[in-house]
Write an enzyme that holds these catalytic residues in place. Structure first.
Site, short mmCIF file in Angstrom:
data_model
loop_
_atom_site.label_atom_id
_atom_site.label_comp_id
_atom_site.label_asym_id
_atom_site.label_seq_id
_atom_site.Cartn_x
_atom_site.Cartn_y
_atom_site.Cartn_z
N HIS A 1 0.95 -1.02 -0.07
CA HIS A 1 0.00 -0.03 -0.01
C HIS A 1 1.06 1.22 -0.18
O HIS A 1 0.75 2.36 -0.78
CB HIS A 1 -0.81 -0.23 1.27
CG HIS A 1 -1.71 0.99 1.32
ND1 HIS A 1 -1.38 2.35 1.85
CD2 HIS A 1 -3.01 1.51 0.77
CE1 HIS A 1 -2.33 3.30 2.01
NE2 HIS A 1 -3.54 2.76 1.18
N GLU B 1 -3.69 -12.85 -12.46
CA GLU B 1 -2.66 -12.64 -11.59
C GLU B 1 -2.88 -13.91 -10.30
O GLU B 1 -2.44 -13.89 -9.54
CB GLU B 1 -3.36 -11.37 -10.59
CG GLU B 1 -4.73 -11.28 -10.26
CD GLU B 1 -4.97 -9.98 -9.57
OE1 GLU B 1 -4.20 -9.06 -9.31
OE2 GLU B 1 -6.31 -9.65 -9.59
N THR C 1 1.12 -8.75 -12.32
CA THR C 1 2.23 -9.37 -11.81
C THR C 1 2.39 -9.47 -10.31
O THR C 1 3.25 -10.35 -9.71
CB THR C 1 3.35 -9.12 -12.53
OG1 THR C 1 3.50 -7.75 -12.59
CG2 THR C 1 3.37 -9.56 -14.05
N CYS D 1 -0.41 -4.62 -15.84
CA CYS D 1 -0.65 -3.38 -14.83
C CYS D 1 -0.03 -3.78 -13.65
O CYS D 1 -0.05 -2.83 -12.87
CB CYS D 1 -2.13 -3.25 -14.72
SG CYS D 1 -2.80 -4.52 -14.25
C1 PEP Z 1 -1.22 -7.00 -9.25
O1 PEP Z 1 -1.55 -7.99 -8.52
O2 PEP Z 1 -0.28 -7.03 -10.12
C2 PEP Z 1 -2.24 -5.67 -9.52
C3 PEP Z 1 -1.88 -4.85 -10.20
O3 PEP Z 1 -3.07 -5.64 -8.37
P1 PEP Z 1 -2.84 -5.22 -6.90
O4 PEP Z 1 -1.31 -4.68 -6.95
O5 PEP Z 1 -3.66 -3.88 -6.72
O6 PEP Z 1 -3.07 -6.45 -6.35
MG MG Z 2 -3.40 -7.96 -7.64
#
Ligand code: PEP
Ligand code: MG
Length: 764
Positions: A404, A641, A664, A713
């Protein structure tokens, strides 16, 4: 100690002389011995200092003064430090020591050489103890008298208040601590900078060289944005080059000190290094790395055709389990200009900033956080975001590059270091520190020239004239307030809008809104936040992800009392699996999307997180249809994911996804069983693990075959190296952090050109 001379030339220094020449002297000696071009230097040994104390008769008085001192009594500390330093400066250096120093100085060159005079403290019982940054350095010294004076000043600086305090707290006996002084030819660098002999985060053998005009202080202190060159040692080519606008340089001034000169005209934007110079530096870096056995952080300088290596020390951000003591460079503290290094972690959001430490142990404490402070906490959570907006930098005990704190800091353009393990224990409330969010280092005190507190600025050139690439380069957004900055990168759209940050910022759970009949309020908040981002990207795709907050993040919010307590929220009730069970929560999100589509925002796409089976996509789409969405024409896709979703990609395609995007951050943790937020296993979190790459490659191929857009992403999409690999393997688009978009666009363009060139050559 008896036979040790007062003066030793670099070439005469052996490893075991560290007690006599200190860490800095030993390191320079070692570099000279392996053939690195180190500027000429001699060391006034620790024995010279002890002889000075004895022969001038001040030794007993000096140590007696220190023995009685209570270092926690600030007034007493300052006054004793002043007295002792005055004592050292009040006596005349014995003639024979003066003579040996001036003889050595004369041998350095005719007509007097301009030298740098640097302290190199050492302890008898722990010679490689780190005292750097606590004693003086004098640059630009010319002539015997000034040299002798500077040496004596260095000796006196062993008794500065900060140095005495530090030694007392570390348990060093003052009598066993000595000081050597390095007298080194001052290199009037025409250009200079630093080099990481391997990538500082991934550890790959791609030397990265930063350079600017004039003396190296400009780069080291961050006063200038340097050029950045990446050299591939295998192909022996410069593979990446970012020419920065260099506004100033630092040059020697008069006979002492330095000054800042504004750069104008061509020099501002001209490349500092030729390819040949980059190659030369990279080779020298390799020699240092091979010798020490670990990647090095090297300071270099160039004058005319002469290249000099000024310093080499292990890179502190690459976690290598064994740096053999005594073989690696003696524990030198990095970046003298920045002061004493207190802590290190992962550089999660670039930029350097200083401020007052405020330790936040509980959300209640955030009221104490003032503008410009440094927020130090175990791990940030959504309740802290308002405070995160106010601070100059963020430091956490826990977490990795995708936690976070890392995500939100990057978005806010606030420097951050995460995963320090002990920031909340080591740092003190009110203490002034400097945070280097690029290198992941926390320094004591404030940076002398706070480099425009450097929050991830978007280079103007990149924004005004984006390179056109066939592979779309998009940007990730989590906070609507960052939308304009994100759009200013010239990105081709938003590859991930994380709406949970928006929802978590409301301080009430979706369940609370539902229970209190305040659904409209919730929809309006979502609608407004998403629209802000859509408005910043007219005509460009914006993929909005449905809610993906783990239960523990909801718990502190109003309405969070009923959240289940999960042993492992990462693997728990989150993402699409929760929305499919919490119909009303899902419906409110869909209602906001519907209204946006109805308002003409055709560029809105919806992405489902954490899917692990095509059924989930099918059910989510069916629910949307039931609520009145024209699902045949809506752009609906999924995050890849969870390994199962990569393996079942063809089934997802058959189920009708319009796009897939690699998350990723999670894909790596679920493939390798490495918790992405656990700093204890951060060095095992390997984006390029062959299993991860194989899953990605498999899914890209399937998407290409069926004409489905395939994207990324996760944080790996902000790594130029990984993106080069992805483009080579056929990805259609990538989505990077705001700060990374320019370098990702360059990496994409370069790889695409290489592919075209290779094809042209094959067909020639
Ligand atoms: C990821 O898991 O790569 C992603 C972009 O989602 P988050 O970081 O919000 O879990
Ligand atoms: Mg994620």
């Amino acid at each position: 100690m008896k036979e040790m001379p007062n003066v030793l030339w670099l070439e005469e220094i052996k490893k075991e002389d560290i007690v006599s020449v200190g860490g800095k002297g030993a390191s320079l000696g070692e570099m000279a011995s392996i053939g690195l071009p180190v500027p000429k230097a001699f060391v006034v040994t620790a024995q010279a200092f002890r002889r000075f104390l004895v022969e001038t008769g001040i030794e007993d008085a000096l140590f007696r003064r220190l023995e009685r001192l209570d270092v926690d009594d600030n007034g007493a500390l300052e006054s004793v430090a002043r007295d002792v330093q005055d004592l050292v400066l009040s006596v005349e250096m014995p003639d024979h020591i003066q003579q040996e120093i001036t003889d050595a100085y004369a041998r350095m060159g005719a007509d007097g050489t301009v030298v740098a005079v640097r302290s190199s403290a050492t302890a008898e019982d722990l010679p490689d103890a780190s005292f750097a940054g606590q004693q003086e350095t004098f640059l630009n010294i010319l002539g015997e008298d000034d040299l002798l004076d500077a040496v004596q000043q260095c000796w006196a600086s062993l008794y500065g208040a900060r140095a005495i305090y530090y030694r007392a707290k570390q348990g060093f006996d003052d009598r066993s601590v000595n000081i050597a002084v390095v007298v080194q030819e001052l290199i009037r660098s025409e250009k200079s900078g630093v080099m990481f002999t391997s990538h500082p985060v991934t550890g790959e053998s791609l030397p990265i060289i930063e350079g600017s005009w004039g003396l190296g202080e400009a780069v080291v202190s961050g006063a200038v944005s340097p050029d950045n060159y990446v050299f591939d040692l295998r192909s022996e080519r410069v593979v990446d080059r970012l020419i920065a606008e260099k506004e100033i340089m630092i040059v020697p001034e008069g006979e002492h000190g330095t000054k800042i000169v504004e750069l104008s005209g061509e020099q501002r934007t001209a490349p500092v290094l030729s390819d040949a110079e980059v190659a030369r530096l990279a080779m020298l870096g390799k020699i240092a790395e091979d010798h020490y056995g670990v990647p090095q952080d090297v300071e270099w300088a160039i004058v005319g055709d002469d290249v000099f290596i000024l310093q080499s020390r292990p890179i502190t951000t690459i976690k290598r389990p064994e740096i053999p003591r005594g073989e690696a460079e003696p524990a030198e503290q990095p970046k003298g200009a920045l002061g004493v290094m207190l802590l290190e972690g992962q550089g999660a959001s670039p930029g350097v900033a200083s401020g007052r430490v405020v330790i936040v142990r509980d959300v209640k404490d955030t009221s104490a956080v003032k503008d410009g402070d440094i927020l130090v906490t175990k791990m940030t959570n959504p309740d802290m975001v308002p405070a995160m907006r106010r601070v100059n930098a963020i430091v956490t005990d826990e977490g990795g590059m995708t936690c976070h704190a890392a995500i939100v800091s990057r978005e806010l353009g606030t420097p951050a270091v995460v995963g320090t393990k002990k920031a909340t224990k080591i740092l003190k409330e009110g203490q002034i520190i400097t945070v280097d969010g690029e290198k992941g280092i926390i320094y004591e005190g404030a940076v002398e020239a706070p480099a425009a507190a450097a929050p991830a600025a978007v280079p103007a050139a990149a924004a005004s004239a984006p390179v056109i690439t066939g592979t779309l380069v998009k940007v990730n957004v989590s906070l609507p307030e960052a939308a304009k900055r994100a759009a200013a990168t010239g990105a081709d759209g938003v590859g991930l809008l994380r709406i949970e940050h928006l929802i978590l910022g409301l301080a009430k759970t979706p369940g609370w809104y539902i229970e209190h009949g305040a659904e409209e309020e919730f929809i309006a908040e979502l609608y407004g936040g998403i629209r802000t981002v859509l408005d910043a990207f007219p005509g460009k795709p914006v993929w909005v992800r449905t809610l993906d907050a783990p239960t523990d993040e909801f718990r502190n919010m109003e309405g969070g009392e009923d959240e289940p307590i999960e042993h492992n929220p990462m693997l728990g009730w989150r993402g699409i699996r929760r929305d499919l069970q919490s119909h009303e929560q899902f419906r409110l999100q869909v209602e906001a999307f519907k209204r946006l589509w109805a308002a003409g925002y055709d560029n809105l796409g919806v992405m489902f997180p954490m899917v692990n089976h095509p059924d989930e996509f099918v059910r989510a789409r069916a629910m949307m249809k039931e609520w009145g969405v024209d699902v045949e024409n809506a752009t609906l896709g999924v995050m890849i994911e969870v390994p199962s979703s990569a393996i079942l990609i063809e089934d997802f395609i058959r189920a009708g996804i319009r796009f897939a995007s690699f998350g990723t951050n999670d894909l790596i943790q679920y493939t390798l069983a490495i918790d992405r937020n656990n700093e204890h296993v951060a060095d095992m979190y390997r984006p390029k693990h062959p299993a991860v790459l194989r899953l990605i490659d498999y899914a890209i191929n399937a998407c290409r075959e069926h004409g489905v857009e395939c994207s990324i992403c996760g944080q790996a999409g902000s790594d130029p190296d990984m993106v080069t690999w992805l483009v080579g393997h056929g990805i259609n688009s990538v989505s990077a952090n705001i700060d990374a978009v320019p370098r990702i666009r360059e990496a994409v363009a370069r790889k695409e050109r290489q592919i075209l060139l290779d094809a042209a050559r094959r067909n020639a």
